[in-house]
Structure formats: C-alpha cells, structure tokens
Design a protein around this motif. Sequence first.
Motif, PDB file in Angstrom:
ATOM      1  N   TRP A  65       0.827  -1.202   0.000  1.00  0.00           N
ATOM      2  CA  TRP A  65       0.000   0.000   0.000  1.00  0.00           C
ATOM      3  C   TRP A  65       0.866   1.259   0.000  1.00  0.00           C
ATOM      4  O   TRP A  65       0.596   2.206  -0.738  1.00  0.00           O
ATOM      5  CB  TRP A  65      -0.919  -0.024   1.222  1.00  0.00           C
ATOM      6  CG  TRP A  65      -1.770   1.190   1.339  1.00  0.00           C
ATOM      7  CD1 TRP A  65      -2.943   1.433   0.688  1.00  0.00           C
ATOM      8  CD2 TRP A  65      -1.503   2.341   2.140  1.00  0.00           C
ATOM      9  NE1 TRP A  65      -3.419   2.679   1.042  1.00  0.00           N
ATOM     10  CE2 TRP A  65      -2.548   3.248   1.932  1.00  0.00           C
ATOM     11  CE3 TRP A  65      -0.480   2.690   3.014  1.00  0.00           C
ATOM     12  CZ2 TRP A  65      -2.604   4.481   2.569  1.00  0.00           C
ATOM     13  CZ3 TRP A  65      -0.534   3.913   3.647  1.00  0.00           C
ATOM     14  CH2 TRP A  65      -1.585   4.796   3.421  1.00  0.00           C
TER      15      TRP A  65
ATOM     16  N   GLN B  23       2.484   1.853  -3.422  1.00  0.00           N
ATOM     17  CA  GLN B  23       1.538   2.364  -4.417  1.00  0.00           C
ATOM     18  C   GLN B  23       1.304   3.860  -4.230  1.00  0.00           C
ATOM     19  O   GLN B  23       1.167   4.597  -5.196  1.00  0.00           O
ATOM     20  CB  GLN B  23       0.209   1.622  -4.314  1.00  0.00           C
ATOM     21  CG  GLN B  23       0.258   0.213  -4.828  1.00  0.00           C
ATOM     22  CD  GLN B  23      -1.051  -0.520  -4.580  1.00  0.00           C
ATOM     23  OE1 GLN B  23      -1.968   0.014  -3.982  1.00  0.00           O
ATOM     24  NE2 GLN B  23      -1.118  -1.756  -5.045  1.00  0.00           N
TER      25      GLN B  23
ATOM     26  N   LYS C 137       8.785  -0.848  -6.078  1.00  0.00           N
ATOM     27  CA  LYS C 137       7.431  -1.175  -6.530  1.00  0.00           C
ATOM     28  C   LYS C 137       7.369  -2.626  -6.998  1.00  0.00           C
ATOM     29  O   LYS C 137       6.392  -3.328  -6.742  1.00  0.00           O
ATOM     30  CB  LYS C 137       6.994  -0.235  -7.653  1.00  0.00           C
ATOM     31  CG  LYS C 137       6.622   1.140  -7.169  1.00  0.00           C
ATOM     32  CD  LYS C 137       5.921   1.975  -8.221  1.00  0.00           C
ATOM     33  CE  LYS C 137       6.727   2.177  -9.464  1.00  0.00           C
ATOM     34  NZ  LYS C 137       6.175   3.127 -10.422  1.00  0.00           N
TER      35      LYS C 137
ATOM     36  N   SER D 131       4.995  -5.527  -5.364  1.00  0.00           N
ATOM     37  CA  SER D 131       3.882  -5.974  -6.200  1.00  0.00           C
ATOM     38  C   SER D 131       3.574  -7.457  -6.055  1.00  0.00           C
ATOM     39  O   SER D 131       2.523  -7.909  -6.492  1.00  0.00           O
ATOM     40  CB  SER D 131       4.189  -5.656  -7.671  1.00  0.00           C
ATOM     41  OG  SER D 131       5.245  -6.469  -8.136  1.00  0.00           O
TER      42      SER D 131
END
Length: 161
Positions: A39, A42, A56, A60
Amino acid sequence: MSATTPTDETELRMTLDTKIVIWVVCAALGVSLGLALPWLLQNIASWPIPFIDQLKFLGSFDAPIMVIGRPAILGIIGIVIAFVITYQSARLRISDTQITITEGDDSRLISRDQVGGVFRHGGKVRIESPEGRVLFDDDVEGGKHRITAAFQKHGYPWEGA
C-alpha cells in the motif's frame, strides 16, 4: 534501574522490562511495515525516490509466501535491530573509587580522580574531567532521581539541579 551490589556499587542499566518493550515494539513495527509495504509503495510511486521501480516491483508480489514472508522477514529485522539497541545501551557501575562503563562488549574505567563534574543534559549524562574533557556523554537508564542519587551517594561532583 539502579541496584546496590554487595561491594557497595550502584548499577544503572536498562531493565529487562524496558528491553522487552523495545523488542516487542521493534518487531511490531517490522511486521506492520511488511503488511503495509504494498500500500505504501503504491501511494509513494510518484515521489522522486531512488530505486522506486525496484521497490514497486518487490511490493507488487501478492503470492501467499510473499504476503506472509514480508511481515515475517521485516519482523525479524526489527527484532535484530532491537537486540542491537538493547545490547549497546550503556551500563554504569558506580563505586566510591571508580565508574565502570560497559557498552556492548566494550568496557572502560574512569577513576575517581579523573572526574571533574557530572551532570544531565537532555536525556543524557555527561561526565567531564577537571580540564573539561568529555569522558562520557550518553543515555543512561534509571530516571533522573536515581541517576542523581547514585552519583551523589558515591560523592561524585554532581552539577545538575
């Protein structure tokens, strides 16, 4: 806390209760970061952070092993950091003739005649020589009153209020 030993030394050190709190808090922070990492990544994806693409990519993964593994690994890292913090905390043994300072594996003695003054500043205790050289300047566990009483009991020149 402080405790008087049979040789009339006063010991100022981190208590087991304080260590446990640090261990639990650091582990909980690591687990929380592991759970919140996808979270967080993002939401900060547009920020100019170095290596954001790699972060990232790592955040992911949503395979079950990663969902469990991230918090577990970061929790372990948090515990390791907590152990280092608590192991390196200063422990002072104060007697009428000397102060023994132990930080981790390092130990050193400050003899009574080397001490020109002792005082608190902020959350730290500072021990200076008569010439003003700093002999010790670090956090000491035990609370203001216990620290003051420990040095005064053994006759060290306490300069604090």
